[in-house]
Design a protein around this motif. Structure first.
Motif, PDB file in Angstrom:
ATOM      1  N   SER A  82       0.829  -1.215   0.000  1.00  0.00           N
ATOM      2  CA  SER A  82       0.000   0.000   0.000  1.00  0.00           C
ATOM      3  C   SER A  82       0.861   1.262   0.000  1.00  0.00           C
ATOM      4  CB  SER A  82      -0.926   0.008   1.214  1.00  0.00           C
ATOM      5  OG  SER A  82      -1.867  -1.036   1.119  1.00  0.00           O
ATOM      6  N   LEU A  83       1.975   1.216   0.715  1.00  0.00           N
ATOM      7  CA  LEU A  83       2.898   2.359   0.703  1.00  0.00           C
ATOM      8  C   LEU A  83       3.513   2.548  -0.679  1.00  0.00           C
ATOM      9  CD1 LEU A  83       4.717   1.969   4.136  1.00  0.00           C
ATOM     10  CD2 LEU A  83       3.088   3.739   3.469  1.00  0.00           C
ATOM     11  N   TRP A  84       3.864   1.450  -1.330  1.00  0.00           N
ATOM     12  CA  TRP A  84       4.391   1.547  -2.700  1.00  0.00           C
ATOM     13  C   TRP A  84       3.350   2.176  -3.618  1.00  0.00           C
ATOM     14  CZ3 TRP A  84       6.201  -4.216  -2.640  1.00  0.00           C
ATOM     15  CH2 TRP A  84       7.432  -4.290  -2.018  1.00  0.00           C
ATOM     16  N   ARG A  85       2.104   1.742  -3.474  1.00  0.00           N
ATOM     17  CA  ARG A  85       1.025   2.289  -4.313  1.00  0.00           C
ATOM     18  C   ARG A  85       0.872   3.783  -4.056  1.00  0.00           C
ATOM     19  NH1 ARG A  85      -3.878  -0.951  -3.436  1.00  0.00           N
ATOM     20  NH2 ARG A  85      -3.988   0.178  -1.484  1.00  0.00           N
ATOM     21  N   THR A  86       0.964   4.193  -2.812  1.00  0.00           N
ATOM     22  CA  THR A  86       0.857   5.618  -2.473  1.00  0.00           C
ATOM     23  C   THR A  86       1.995   6.408  -3.111  1.00  0.00           C
ATOM     24  OG1 THR A  86      -0.215   5.075  -0.382  1.00  0.00           O
ATOM     25  CG2 THR A  86       0.772   7.259  -0.553  1.00  0.00           C
ATOM     26  N   GLN A  87       3.202   5.875  -3.061  1.00  0.00           N
ATOM     27  CA  GLN A  87       4.345   6.562  -3.684  1.00  0.00           C
ATOM     28  C   GLN A  87       4.140   6.698  -5.191  1.00  0.00           C
ATOM     29  OE1 GLN A  87       7.703   4.171  -2.600  1.00  0.00           O
ATOM     30  NE2 GLN A  87       7.810   4.988  -0.510  1.00  0.00           N
ATOM     31  N   ILE A  88       3.630   5.659  -5.820  1.00  0.00           N
ATOM     32  CA  ILE A  88       3.396   5.688  -7.271  1.00  0.00           C
ATOM     33  C   ILE A  88       2.343   6.731  -7.613  1.00  0.00           C
ATOM     34  CG2 ILE A  88       2.488   4.336  -9.211  1.00  0.00           C
ATOM     35  CD1 ILE A  88       3.720   1.843  -7.753  1.00  0.00           C
ATOM     36  N   PHE A  91       3.742  10.272  -7.116  1.00  0.00           N
ATOM     37  CA  PHE A  91       4.656  10.640  -8.187  1.00  0.00           C
ATOM     38  C   PHE A  91       3.876  10.991  -9.458  1.00  0.00           C
ATOM     39  CE2 PHE A  91       7.720   9.903 -11.586  1.00  0.00           C
ATOM     40  CZ  PHE A  91       8.848  10.534 -11.087  1.00  0.00           C
ATOM     41  N   ASN A  92       2.855  10.207  -9.758  1.00  0.00           N
ATOM     42  CA  ASN A  92       2.034  10.498 -10.934  1.00  0.00           C
ATOM     43  C   ASN A  92       1.313  11.843 -10.783  1.00  0.00           C
ATOM     44  OD1 ASN A  92       0.851   9.729 -13.523  1.00  0.00           O
ATOM     45  ND2 ASN A  92      -1.056   9.626 -12.359  1.00  0.00           N
ATOM     46  N   ASP A  93       0.830  12.138  -9.578  1.00  0.00           N
ATOM     47  CA  ASP A  93       0.189  13.442  -9.344  1.00  0.00           C
ATOM     48  C   ASP A  93       1.178  14.584  -9.606  1.00  0.00           C
ATOM     49  OD1 ASP A  93      -2.290  12.448  -8.714  1.00  0.00           O
ATOM     50  OD2 ASP A  93      -1.989  12.542  -6.544  1.00  0.00           O
ATOM     51  N   GLU A  94       2.409  14.400  -9.174  1.00  0.00           N
ATOM     52  CA  GLU A  94       3.412  15.435  -9.417  1.00  0.00           C
ATOM     53  C   GLU A  94       3.644  15.617 -10.911  1.00  0.00           C
ATOM     54  OE1 GLU A  94       6.835  14.268  -7.178  1.00  0.00           O
ATOM     55  OE2 GLU A  94       5.855  14.624  -5.243  1.00  0.00           O
ATOM     56  N   LEU A  95       3.641  14.513 -11.657  1.00  0.00           N
ATOM     57  CA  LEU A  95       3.793  14.629 -13.111  1.00  0.00           C
ATOM     58  C   LEU A  95       2.596  15.343 -13.735  1.00  0.00           C
ATOM     59  CD1 LEU A  95       5.207  11.111 -14.089  1.00  0.00           C
ATOM     60  CD2 LEU A  95       6.460  13.274 -13.893  1.00  0.00           C
ATOM     61  N   LEU A  96       1.411  15.036 -13.242  1.00  0.00           N
ATOM     62  CA  LEU A  96       0.207  15.671 -13.771  1.00  0.00           C
ATOM     63  C   LEU A  96       0.171  17.170 -13.481  1.00  0.00           C
ATOM     64  CD1 LEU A  96      -2.476  12.966 -12.907  1.00  0.00           C
ATOM     65  CD2 LEU A  96      -1.501  13.494 -15.162  1.00  0.00           C
ATOM     66  N   HIS A  97       0.845  17.592 -12.412  1.00  0.00           N
ATOM     67  CA  HIS A  97       0.917  19.016 -12.064  1.00  0.00           C
ATOM     68  C   HIS A  97       2.193  19.656 -12.601  1.00  0.00           C
ATOM     69  CE1 HIS A  97      -2.667  18.922  -9.648  1.00  0.00           C
ATOM     70  NE2 HIS A  97      -2.213  17.870  -8.976  1.00  0.00           N
ATOM     71  N   GLU A 108      14.078   5.433  -9.428  1.00  0.00           N
ATOM     72  CA  GLU A 108      13.621   5.001  -8.096  1.00  0.00           C
ATOM     73  C   GLU A 108      12.150   4.594  -8.121  1.00  0.00           C
ATOM     74  OE1 GLU A 108      13.895   3.973  -4.190  1.00  0.00           O
ATOM     75  OE2 GLU A 108      15.570   4.664  -5.417  1.00  0.00           O
ATOM     76  N   VAL A 109      11.325   5.420  -8.740  1.00  0.00           N
ATOM     77  CA  VAL A 109       9.894   5.102  -8.776  1.00  0.00           C
ATOM     78  C   VAL A 109       9.630   3.912  -9.694  1.00  0.00           C
ATOM     79  CG1 VAL A 109       8.992   6.573 -10.642  1.00  0.00           C
ATOM     80  CG2 VAL A 109       7.620   6.185  -8.612  1.00  0.00           C
ATOM     81  N   LEU A 110      10.429   3.719 -10.735  1.00  0.00           N
ATOM     82  CA  LEU A 110      10.269   2.544 -11.587  1.00  0.00           C
ATOM     83  C   LEU A 110      10.615   1.258 -10.816  1.00  0.00           C
ATOM     84  CD1 LEU A 110      11.624   3.859 -15.007  1.00  0.00           C
ATOM     85  CD2 LEU A 110       9.242   3.408 -14.378  1.00  0.00           C
ATOM     86  N   GLY A 111      11.590   1.338  -9.927  1.00  0.00           N
ATOM     87  CA  GLY A 111      11.900   0.192  -9.054  1.00  0.00           C
ATOM     88  C   GLY A 111      10.744  -0.097  -8.102  1.00  0.00           C
ATOM     89  N   THR A 112      10.144   0.954  -7.579  1.00  0.00           N
ATOM     90  CA  THR A 112       8.979   0.792  -6.708  1.00  0.00           C
ATOM     91  C   THR A 112       7.827   0.164  -7.476  1.00  0.00           C
ATOM     92  OG1 THR A 112       9.662   2.716  -5.399  1.00  0.00           O
ATOM     93  CG2 THR A 112       7.367   2.030  -5.202  1.00  0.00           C
ATOM     94  N   ILE A 113       7.637   0.605  -8.720  1.00  0.00           N
ATOM     95  CA  ILE A 113       6.573   0.036  -9.565  1.00  0.00           C
ATOM     96  C   ILE A 113       6.819  -1.456  -9.780  1.00  0.00           C
ATOM     97  CG2 ILE A 113       5.646   0.017 -11.917  1.00  0.00           C
ATOM     98  CD1 ILE A 113       5.976   3.087 -11.906  1.00  0.00           C
ATOM     99  N   ILE A 135       0.654   4.118 -13.396  1.00  0.00           N
ATOM    100  CA  ILE A 135       1.870   3.418 -13.841  1.00  0.00           C
ATOM    101  C   ILE A 135       2.069   3.626 -15.344  1.00  0.00           C
ATOM    102  CG2 ILE A 135       2.893   1.127 -14.177  1.00  0.00           C
ATOM    103  CD1 ILE A 135       1.620   0.324 -11.488  1.00  0.00           C
ATOM    104  N   ALA A 136       0.976   3.518 -16.090  1.00  0.00           N
ATOM    105  CA  ALA A 136       1.075   3.721 -17.545  1.00  0.00           C
ATOM    106  C   ALA A 136       1.534   5.144 -17.860  1.00  0.00           C
ATOM    107  CB  ALA A 136      -0.269   3.427 -18.202  1.00  0.00           C
ATOM    108  N   ASN A 137       1.021   6.129 -17.123  1.00  0.00           N
ATOM    109  CA  ASN A 137       1.409   7.519 -17.354  1.00  0.00           C
ATOM    110  C   ASN A 137       2.879   7.743 -16.992  1.00  0.00           C
ATOM    111  OD1 ASN A 137       0.819  10.304 -18.073  1.00  0.00           O
ATOM    112  ND2 ASN A 137       1.021  10.710 -15.864  1.00  0.00           N
TER     113      ASN A 137
END
Length: 152
Positions: A82-88, A91-97, A108-113, A135-137
């Motif tokens: 669940s923590l990994w999912r939250t990090q993903i 990170f995606n929210d930051e990309l969207l903003h 790092e986030v790709l390793g988490t994914i 993940i796709a984004n």
């Protein structure tokens, strides 16, 4: 001295070796019977009954502890996923903003994914699908940045 008096005095002494020899020689056709093993087993079970009871109690307690530990490990692994999912998702929210990131941060986030997807594949009871689009984004943005060399 009468025969009865001799028997009463020496009978048990003479019978005991005879019984020992007889018990040692008992054998039935193809099945060998060893009365000494049966006698020793009986005596051993009587002498060690208290220890056996304590060992059985300890085994039961150990099994209960093992079960609790396995439940705790399963719960801890689910919380980690669940923590990994939250990090993903974050990170995606930051990309969207339109927040830019370094290549190392993407790595790092790709390793988490990868860890998250491995966990989801090995645990069918864990609800997956909450961050498939994120993940796709992330992968799409990463590919674009690799091509354009436009990391932070």
């Amino acid at each position: 001295m009468s025969l009865k008096a001799i028997w009463e005095a020496w009978g048990p002494v003479m019978v005991t070796p005879a019984v020992i020899i007889l018990l040692s020689l008992v054998e039935i056709a193809p099945i060998k019977i060893n009365p000494w093993s049966a006698i020793m087993k009986f005596l051993g079970s009587r002498l060690n009954s208290d220890v056996t009871t304590r060992l059985d109690t300890m085994q039961q307690c150990q099994n209960e502890t093992r079960q609790k530990l396995n439940e705790h490990i399963k719960k801890d692994d689910a919380q980690t996923a669940s923590l990994w999912r939250t990090q993903i998702l974050r990170f995606n929210d930051e990309l969207l903003h339109d927040r830019r990131h370094t290549k190392e941060h993407f790595d790092e986030v790709l390793g988490t994914i990868k860890d998250y997807e491995t966990y989801c594949h090995t645990h069918d009871d864990y609800p997956n699908g909450k961050c498939v689009h994120a993940i796709a984004n992330i992968n799409r943005v990463y590919d674009e940045l690799l091509e354009s060399h436009d990391f932070l």
